[in-house]
Design a protein around this motif. Sequence first.
Motif, PDB file in Angstrom:
ATOM      1  N   UNK A   1       0.633  -1.192  -0.075  1.00 56.07           N
ATOM      2  CA  UNK A   1      -0.058   0.138   0.110  1.00 56.07           C
ATOM      3  C   UNK A   1       1.043   1.239   0.018  1.00 56.07           C
ATOM      4  N   UNK A   2       0.012   2.418  -0.033  1.00 55.93           N
ATOM      5  CA  UNK A   2       0.928   3.595   0.113  1.00 55.93           C
ATOM      6  C   UNK A   2       1.692   3.938   1.368  1.00 55.93           C
ATOM      7  N   UNK A   3       2.605   4.823   1.147  1.00 55.80           N
ATOM      8  CA  UNK A   3       3.429   4.775   2.398  1.00 55.80           C
ATOM      9  C   UNK A   3       3.467   6.349   2.658  1.00 55.80           C
ATOM     10  N   UNK A   4       3.717   6.837   4.030  1.00 50.67           N
ATOM     11  CA  UNK A   4       3.411   8.363   4.396  1.00 50.67           C
ATOM     12  C   UNK A   4       4.784   8.886   4.280  1.00 50.67           C
ATOM     13  N   UNK A   5       4.853  10.308   4.187  1.00 48.65           N
ATOM     14  CA  UNK A   5       6.053  11.099   4.087  1.00 48.65           C
ATOM     15  C   UNK A   5       5.932  12.154   4.804  1.00 48.65           C
ATOM     16  N   UNK A   6       5.659  12.327   6.166  1.00 49.42           N
ATOM     17  CA  UNK A   6       5.314  13.628   6.850  1.00 49.42           C
ATOM     18  C   UNK A   6       6.412  14.624   6.927  1.00 49.42           C
ATOM     19  N   UNK A   7       7.624  14.080   6.754  1.00 53.56           N
ATOM     20  CA  UNK A   7       8.936  15.132   6.889  1.00 53.56           C
ATOM     21  C   UNK A   7       9.249  15.585   5.177  1.00 53.56           C
ATOM     22  N   UNK A   8       8.345  15.197   4.285  1.00 52.02           N
ATOM     23  CA  UNK A   8       8.357  15.602   2.977  1.00 52.02           C
ATOM     24  C   UNK A   8       9.889  15.209   2.405  1.00 52.02           C
ATOM     25  N   UNK A   9      10.135  14.003   2.781  1.00 44.94           N
ATOM     26  CA  UNK A   9      11.634  13.656   2.189  1.00 44.94           C
ATOM     27  C   UNK A   9      11.561  13.471   0.626  1.00 44.94           C
ATOM     28  N   UNK A  10      12.849  13.270   0.150  1.00 45.65           N
ATOM     29  CA  UNK A  10      12.918  13.333  -1.112  1.00 45.65           C
ATOM     30  C   UNK A  10      12.190  12.122  -1.962  1.00 45.65           C
ATOM     31  N   UNK A  11      12.033  11.007  -1.231  1.00 41.72           N
ATOM     32  CA  UNK A  11      11.421  10.049  -1.718  1.00 41.72           C
ATOM     33  C   UNK A  11      10.580   9.191  -0.773  1.00 41.72           C
ATOM     34  N   UNK A  12       9.690   8.589  -0.914  1.00 39.00           N
ATOM     35  CA  UNK A  12       8.677   7.770  -0.072  1.00 39.00           C
ATOM     36  C   UNK A  12       8.515   6.473  -0.533  1.00 39.00           C
ATOM     37  N   UNK A  13       9.524   5.913  -1.185  1.00 42.03           N
ATOM     38  CA  UNK A  13       9.564   4.329  -1.732  1.00 42.03           C
ATOM     39  C   UNK A  13       9.770   3.500  -0.607  1.00 42.03           C
ATOM     40  N   UNK A  14      10.421   3.939   0.375  1.00 41.51           N
ATOM     41  CA  UNK A  14      10.639   2.882   1.520  1.00 41.51           C
ATOM     42  C   UNK A  14      10.981   3.914   2.851  1.00 41.51           C
ATOM     43  N   UNK A  15      10.783   2.989   4.009  1.00 40.74           N
ATOM     44  CA  UNK A  15      11.051   3.724   5.306  1.00 40.74           C
ATOM     45  C   UNK A  15      12.506   3.098   5.839  1.00 40.74           C
ATOM     46  N   UNK A  16      13.056   3.998   6.307  1.00 43.65           N
ATOM     47  CA  UNK A  16      14.473   3.569   6.848  1.00 43.65           C
ATOM     48  C   UNK A  16      14.783   3.877   8.465  1.00 43.65           C
ATOM     49  N   UNK A  17      15.796   2.970   9.009  1.00 43.61           N
ATOM     50  CA  UNK A  17      16.180   3.566  10.384  1.00 43.61           C
ATOM     51  C   UNK A  17      17.565   3.498  10.137  1.00 43.61           C
ATOM     52  N   UNK A  18      18.194   4.650  10.390  1.00 46.11           N
ATOM     53  CA  UNK A  18      19.703   4.410  10.164  1.00 46.11           C
ATOM     54  C   UNK A  18      20.504   4.037  11.458  1.00 46.11           C
ATOM     55  N   UNK A  19      21.542   3.483  11.124  1.00 45.41           N
ATOM     56  CA  UNK A  19      22.606   2.661  11.719  1.00 45.41           C
ATOM     57  C   UNK A  19      23.021   3.319  12.973  1.00 45.41           C
ATOM     58  N   UNK A  20      22.960   4.841  12.736  1.00 48.99           N
ATOM     59  CA  UNK A  20      23.367   5.468  14.136  1.00 48.99           C
ATOM     60  C   UNK A  20      22.252   5.511  15.259  1.00 48.99           C
ATOM     61  N   UNK A  21      21.145   5.168  14.977  1.00 43.32           N
ATOM     62  CA  UNK A  21      20.108   5.222  15.831  1.00 43.32           C
ATOM     63  C   UNK A  21      20.043   4.098  16.788  1.00 43.32           C
ATOM     64  N   UNK A  22      19.867   4.212  18.070  1.00 41.41           N
ATOM     65  CA  UNK A  22      19.943   3.134  18.860  1.00 41.41           C
ATOM     66  C   UNK A  22      18.631   2.172  18.793  1.00 41.41           C
ATOM     67  N   UNK A  23      18.834   0.714  18.824  1.00 42.73           N
ATOM     68  CA  UNK A  23      17.808  -0.067  18.815  1.00 42.73           C
ATOM     69  C   UNK A  23      17.478  -0.602  17.440  1.00 42.73           C
TER      70      UNK A  23
END
Length: 107
Positions: free
Chosen positions: A45-67
């Motif tokens: 389904x459709x993915x959301x993009x509340x921060x108006x990122x350049x692409x909403x084809x996927x969601x990410x979690x950066x390695x620098x984030x804990x957990x």
Amino acid sequence: MKYSSFVFFAIFSFSAVSGTNLDEDKKVKLIQTYANGTIGITTEGMMINPAKCSSALKYVLDASEGGVSNVLSVLLSAKVADRPVDLYIDNDSCASGYPVISSVVMK
């Protein structure tokens, strides 16, 4: 006592996800891991993009984030069990041009 417990729970729940948007009842379609430890996912389904990122084809979690490993465990479990997840997506952050996962709840 019953009502005070409810109020505490409601306030605690809200504060845990403030600054995020909820993408509900999504099936994890693809999980991508990068050599640097960052993870990316796509959902049905459709993915959301509340921060108006350049692409909403996927969601990410950066390695620098804990957990990151905890989030990855929940995502893999949901994928294998074919269960939906609720994804909390940060309102203000992008990573590598994609919306950032703040929290994941397997249903």
